[in-house]
Motif scaffolding. Structure first.
Motif, PDB file in Angstrom:
ATOM      1  N   GLU A   1       0.808  -1.216   0.000  1.00  0.00           N
ATOM      2  CA  GLU A   1       0.000   0.000   0.000  1.00  0.00           C
ATOM      3  C   GLU A   1       0.847   1.275   0.000  1.00  0.00           C
ATOM      4  O   GLU A   1       0.319   2.371  -0.168  1.00  0.00           O
ATOM      5  CB  GLU A   1      -0.922   0.023   1.217  1.00  0.00           C
ATOM      6  CG  GLU A   1      -1.939  -1.104   1.249  1.00  0.00           C
ATOM      7  CD  GLU A   1      -2.743  -1.126   2.532  1.00  0.00           C
ATOM      8  OE1 GLU A   1      -3.890  -1.602   2.499  1.00  0.00           O
ATOM      9  OE2 GLU A   1      -2.218  -0.673   3.574  1.00  0.00           O
ATOM     10  N   VAL A   2       2.151   1.134   0.207  1.00  0.00           N
ATOM     11  CA  VAL A   2       3.029   2.304   0.308  1.00  0.00           C
ATOM     12  C   VAL A   2       3.293   2.869  -1.089  1.00  0.00           C
ATOM     13  O   VAL A   2       3.881   2.200  -1.934  1.00  0.00           O
ATOM     14  CB  VAL A   2       4.359   1.937   0.988  1.00  0.00           C
ATOM     15  CG1 VAL A   2       5.266   3.160   1.050  1.00  0.00           C
ATOM     16  CG2 VAL A   2       4.099   1.390   2.382  1.00  0.00           C
ATOM     17  N   PRO A   3       2.868   4.099  -1.354  1.00  0.00           N
ATOM     18  CA  PRO A   3       3.087   4.678  -2.686  1.00  0.00           C
ATOM     19  C   PRO A   3       4.538   5.107  -2.887  1.00  0.00           C
ATOM     20  O   PRO A   3       5.282   5.299  -1.921  1.00  0.00           O
ATOM     21  CB  PRO A   3       2.150   5.891  -2.697  1.00  0.00           C
ATOM     22  CG  PRO A   3       2.016   6.268  -1.260  1.00  0.00           C
ATOM     23  CD  PRO A   3       2.103   4.997  -0.475  1.00  0.00           C
ATOM     24  N   ALA A   4       4.921   5.292  -4.131  1.00  0.00           N
ATOM     25  CA  ALA A   4       6.315   5.616  -4.460  1.00  0.00           C
ATOM     26  C   ALA A   4       6.773   6.920  -3.828  1.00  0.00           C
ATOM     27  O   ALA A   4       7.924   7.041  -3.392  1.00  0.00           O
ATOM     28  CB  ALA A   4       6.483   5.668  -5.975  1.00  0.00           C
ATOM     29  N   ASP A   5       5.883   7.931  -3.758  1.00  0.00           N
ATOM     30  CA  ASP A   5       6.322   9.228  -3.237  1.00  0.00           C
ATOM     31  C   ASP A   5       6.567   9.201  -1.733  1.00  0.00           C
ATOM     32  O   ASP A   5       7.160  10.128  -1.193  1.00  0.00           O
ATOM     33  CB  ASP A   5       5.313  10.321  -3.584  1.00  0.00           C
ATOM     34  CG  ASP A   5       3.946  10.097  -2.960  1.00  0.00           C
ATOM     35  OD1 ASP A   5       3.365   9.025  -3.194  1.00  0.00           O
ATOM     36  OD2 ASP A   5       3.457  10.985  -2.247  1.00  0.00           O
TER      37      ASP A   5
ATOM     38  N   PRO B   1      -2.453  11.904  -2.932  1.00  0.00           N
ATOM     39  CA  PRO B   1      -3.582  11.595  -2.051  1.00  0.00           C
ATOM     40  C   PRO B   1      -3.437  10.221  -1.396  1.00  0.00           C
ATOM     41  O   PRO B   1      -3.859  10.033  -0.250  1.00  0.00           O
ATOM     42  CB  PRO B   1      -4.785  11.650  -3.002  1.00  0.00           C
ATOM     43  CG  PRO B   1      -4.370  12.608  -4.075  1.00  0.00           C
ATOM     44  CD  PRO B   1      -2.903  12.347  -4.265  1.00  0.00           C
ATOM     45  N   ALA B   2      -2.827   9.276  -2.105  1.00  0.00           N
ATOM     46  CA  ALA B   2      -2.647   7.939  -1.546  1.00  0.00           C
ATOM     47  C   ALA B   2      -1.751   7.971  -0.306  1.00  0.00           C
ATOM     48  O   ALA B   2      -2.024   7.302   0.694  1.00  0.00           O
ATOM     49  CB  ALA B   2      -2.051   6.997  -2.600  1.00  0.00           C
ATOM     50  N   TYR B   3      -0.682   8.774  -0.356  1.00  0.00           N
ATOM     51  CA  TYR B   3       0.212   8.863   0.799  1.00  0.00           C
ATOM     52  C   TYR B   3      -0.450   9.626   1.937  1.00  0.00           C
ATOM     53  O   TYR B   3      -0.269   9.305   3.110  1.00  0.00           O
ATOM     54  CB  TYR B   3       1.527   9.531   0.388  1.00  0.00           C
ATOM     55  CG  TYR B   3       2.585   9.513   1.471  1.00  0.00           C
ATOM     56  CD1 TYR B   3       2.606   8.525   2.457  1.00  0.00           C
ATOM     57  CD2 TYR B   3       3.583  10.489   1.516  1.00  0.00           C
ATOM     58  CE1 TYR B   3       3.572   8.513   3.445  1.00  0.00           C
ATOM     59  CE2 TYR B   3       4.553  10.486   2.498  1.00  0.00           C
ATOM     60  CZ  TYR B   3       4.546   9.499   3.466  1.00  0.00           C
ATOM     61  OH  TYR B   3       5.506   9.489   4.458  1.00  0.00           O
TER      62      TYR B   3
END
Length: 222
Positions: free
Chosen positions: A145-149, A164-166
């Motif tokens: 679930e950890v986004p790249a940014d 928004p995901a982070y």
């Protein structure tokens, strides 16, 4: 006075007049005109895209800030202050001791290839930290679930925004640390999520400084 001397004097006079005129036009008039237009039409951008809180300038919407705890004795790297939303990693080209809000001396990426061992170690450690820091008693973050940014710095190293995901991933941790409900914090994220510029340029984003200012205001009302 012979003709050659007189010609030289005239040339020097003409050169001096040209220098004065050019200095006046390019060094005074032109800067004043450009400054006036900028202040009249784009005052926010001309003044550095300032963000204010409590009547004071607290940063720029274009430059990220760090939200860390004070250094403890013997520490070289500060720990993140987990009651606040965190921005992207700050692995830039160098550090300094002057800008304590964002300790980068040069704007730029790490310039390391995807198979570089240092970069792989940084990303691996950052991912483990994101999972650990954002997992709460009732909410577990999965590595997938950890986004790249969340684990990489931007090309400039100064990115003020996160995906928004982070931001969503941090909601439960921020809520728990501040005694708020996840729904209250999620609403803050939703309210501070900007879409693509003109509907098609770039990606949706959340400005971390603006989000944390809103969080501070919510806490003051609680």
């Amino acid at each position: 006075m012979n003709n050659s001397v007189m010609n030289t004097v005239r040339l020097l006079g003409a050169g001096l007049r040209a220098l004065l005129v050019l200095t006046l036009v390019t060094g005074v008039i032109y800067p004043l005109v450009v400054t006036g237009i900028a202040q009249g039409l784009f005052s926010d951008k001309a003044n550095g895209s300032e963000i204010k809180a409590d009547g004071k300038v607290v940063g720029s919407s274009l430059i990220g800030q760090a939200y860390n705890l004070p250094l403890k004795k013997g520490q070289e790297t500060p720990e993140p202050d987990l009651k606040w939303f965190q921005g992207r990693p700050q692995n830039g080209l160098g550090s300094n001791s002057v800008n304590t809000q964002y300790k980068l001396i040069l704007s730029g990426a790490t310039n390391r290839a995807a198979d570089n061992k240092d970069l792989i170690d940084w990303v691996t450690a950052a991912k483990a930290a994101v999972v650990k820091d954002n997992s709460t008693a009732g909410y577990t973050v999965e590595p997938s679930e950890v986004p790249a940014d969340a684990v990489t710095s931007s090309g400039s190293g100064l990115d003020p925004d996160i995906s928004p995901a982070y931001a969503d991933l941090q909601v439960h941790r921020v809520a728990e640390k501040n005694g708020l409900s996840a729904a209250q914090v999620q609403k803050l994220v939703d309210d501070h999520t900007d879409g693509r510029t003109l509907g098609f340029i770039g990606e949706p984003r959340v400005n971390v400084l603006e989000l944390n200012i809103a969080l501070k205001e919510l806490l003051a009302k609680s």
